[in-house]
Design an enzyme around this catalytic site. Structure first.
Site, PDB file in Angstrom:
ATOM      1  N   PRO A  36       2.743   1.397  -6.466  1.00 32.21           N
ATOM      2  CA  PRO A  36       2.426   0.132  -6.604  1.00 32.21           C
ATOM      3  C   PRO A  36       0.877   0.068  -6.334  1.00 32.21           C
ATOM      4  CG  PRO A  36       3.623   0.092  -4.369  1.00 32.21           C
ATOM      5  CD  PRO A  36       3.834   1.272  -5.217  1.00 32.21           C
ATOM      6  N   LEU A  60      -2.629  -2.264  -6.762  1.00 40.53           N
ATOM      7  CA  LEU A  60      -3.119  -3.525  -7.223  1.00 40.53           C
ATOM      8  C   LEU A  60      -4.225  -3.433  -8.545  1.00 40.53           C
ATOM      9  CD1 LEU A  60      -2.832  -6.326  -6.273  1.00 40.53           C
ATOM     10  CD2 LEU A  60      -4.819  -6.155  -4.815  1.00 40.53           C
ATOM     11  N   GLN A 102       7.567  -4.898  -5.778  1.00 42.92           N
ATOM     12  CA  GLN A 102       6.841  -4.848  -4.358  1.00 42.92           C
ATOM     13  C   GLN A 102       6.476  -6.247  -4.012  1.00 42.92           C
ATOM     14  OE1 GLN A 102       3.272  -3.073  -2.867  1.00 42.92           O
ATOM     15  NE2 GLN A 102       4.583  -1.789  -1.623  1.00 42.92           N
ATOM     16  N   CYS A 112      -0.116  -1.665   3.094  1.00 46.71           N
ATOM     17  CA  CYS A 112      -1.334  -2.089   2.828  1.00 46.71           C
ATOM     18  C   CYS A 112      -2.227  -2.300   3.822  1.00 46.71           C
ATOM     19  CB  CYS A 112      -1.378  -3.248   1.605  1.00 46.71           C
ATOM     20  SG  CYS A 112      -3.047  -3.768   1.074  1.00 46.71           S
ATOM     21  N   ASN A 159       4.558  10.083  -0.040  1.00 48.20           N
ATOM     22  CA  ASN A 159       3.458   9.348  -0.879  1.00 48.20           C
ATOM     23  C   ASN A 159       2.228   9.597   0.042  1.00 48.20           C
ATOM     24  OD1 ASN A 159       1.862   6.235  -0.999  1.00 48.20           O
ATOM     25  ND2 ASN A 159       2.132   7.688  -2.545  1.00 48.20           N
ATOM     26  N   GLY A 160       1.008  10.055  -0.917  1.00 46.04           N
ATOM     27  CA  GLY A 160      -0.203  10.531  -0.317  1.00 46.04           C
ATOM     28  C   GLY A 160      -0.780  11.566  -0.853  1.00 46.04           C
ATOM     29  N   GLY A 161      -1.764  11.434  -1.715  1.00 43.89           N
ATOM     30  CA  GLY A 161      -2.495  12.977  -2.017  1.00 43.89           C
ATOM     31  C   GLY A 161      -1.672  13.626  -3.223  1.00 43.89           C
ATOM     32  N   GLY A 171       0.495   8.109  -7.164  1.00 45.38           N
ATOM     33  CA  GLY A 171      -0.103   7.139  -7.378  1.00 45.38           C
ATOM     34  C   GLY A 171      -1.552   7.280  -8.439  1.00 45.38           C
TER      35      GLY A 171
END
Length: 314
Positions: free
Chosen positions: A3, A5, A55, A85, A196-198, A218
């Protein structure tokens, strides 16, 4: 797909669903206040997007339950609670990453939603916040929330600094700690743990899947969307996609035309397609033409068709 924004809106998700049939798509974070009190329709999505997860951002169990019930009525496949977040605006509303410090409240929120819906309630969180970044802190959080029956967690493998760093910096400066997520899966084998991440490549995705149950990608998926066309084959074992980048762009034309006929603007959609030809000859011309012409009054599918002629068939 994470997700994000201002990025993963319904037009973006429609485009991504053309590229991959199996990947779970997430909405942008939507607050309970927007859903309950907002004037717009914050739950709108295209039926073609399934499977799609909403979400939610919030910390009031009653408001979350009301929002979850409305989302289930609209046909969402899953509700995901944002506990990751780190922005100041989110903290002021007492939701997002700051909720990691209140695992009992998070559990109450999850339970309130579970009591009124049949679809899965999942949680996306960080591995820690500020100085509370020990493995024991994360364990306690997972144990407390999982006691509700929640069995699906996505862990952003960075802690969050609740002050001193912008949301963008919080996505880049805290060090990635994939091992912390791997260890979590080892300690909670009964839970579905996604990382999640990178993550930038599908090779990395496949490597992570040796250790955990799922991978959330992402920014790379957004800026380089064509890689999603390989996910069904490489991750889900489906047949190789027969479609080219040009094919996927042309598949969007009826959707764009329908959106414009219903009062929408090309700008709502083309921005999600800018990275389709990333790294290939003609990519800059494609992006330039869409950016320069797509925002003009009356811009329609002809702008996209003209941009496609600037890119060699591939």
């Amino acid at each position: 797909i994470a997700p994000m924004l201002d990025w993963t809106d319904r037009h973006c998700r429609y485009f991504h669903r053309l590229l991959t049939k199996n990947t779970l798509l997430y909405t942008e974070m939507v607050t309970t206040g927007a859903i309950i009190h907002g004037k717009g329709d914050y739950l709108a999505f295209n039926q073609e997007e399934h499977p799609v997860s909403l979400q939610l951002g919030g910390s009031n169990p009653l408001d979350l339950a009301q929002s979850a019930k409305l989302a289930q009525e609209r046909g969402y496949d899953e509700i995901n609670l944002n506990v990751g977040c780190p922005s100041d605006r989110v903290q002021s509303g007492k939701f997002g990453a700051c909720l990691m410090a209140e695992p009992v409240l998070v559990a109450d929120c999850v339970k309130a939603m579970q009591d009124v819906v049949d679809i899965p309630i999942t949680v996306k969180t960080r591995i820690g916040i500020d100085e509370q970044d020990s493995y024991e802190f994360l364990q306690t959080f997972i144990e407390t929330v999982a006691a509700t029956g929640c069995n699906d967690f996505t862990l952003h493998a960075r802690k969050a600094w609740l002050s001193g760093l912008s949301p963008k910096e919080n996505r880049e400066i805290p060090e990635l700690n994939y091992q912390r997520v791997y260890d979590n899966k080892q300690d909670f084998p009964e839970l579905f743990i996604a990382i999640n991440g990178g993550v930038k490549t599908l090779a990395e995705t496949q490597s992570h899947l040796i250790q955990v149950d799922g991978v959330m990608m992402g920014r790379e998926a957004y800026h380089n969307p064509y890689l999603l066309s390989q996910v069904d084959e490489l991750v889900y074992g489906a047949e190789k996609s027969p479609y080219s980048r040009h094919d996927y762009a042309e598949m969007m034309l009826p959707y764009i035309d329908n959106h414009i006929r219903n009062g929408g603007s090309l700008t709502h959609i083309y921005r999600h397609m800018l990275g389709l030809f990333l790294g290939l000859p003609g990519a800059r011309a494609w992006k330039r033409h869409l950016s320069e012409q797509g925002h003009k009054k009356g811009a329609g599918v002809d702008v996209v068709e003209a941009a496609l002629k600037l890119v060699p068939k591939c």
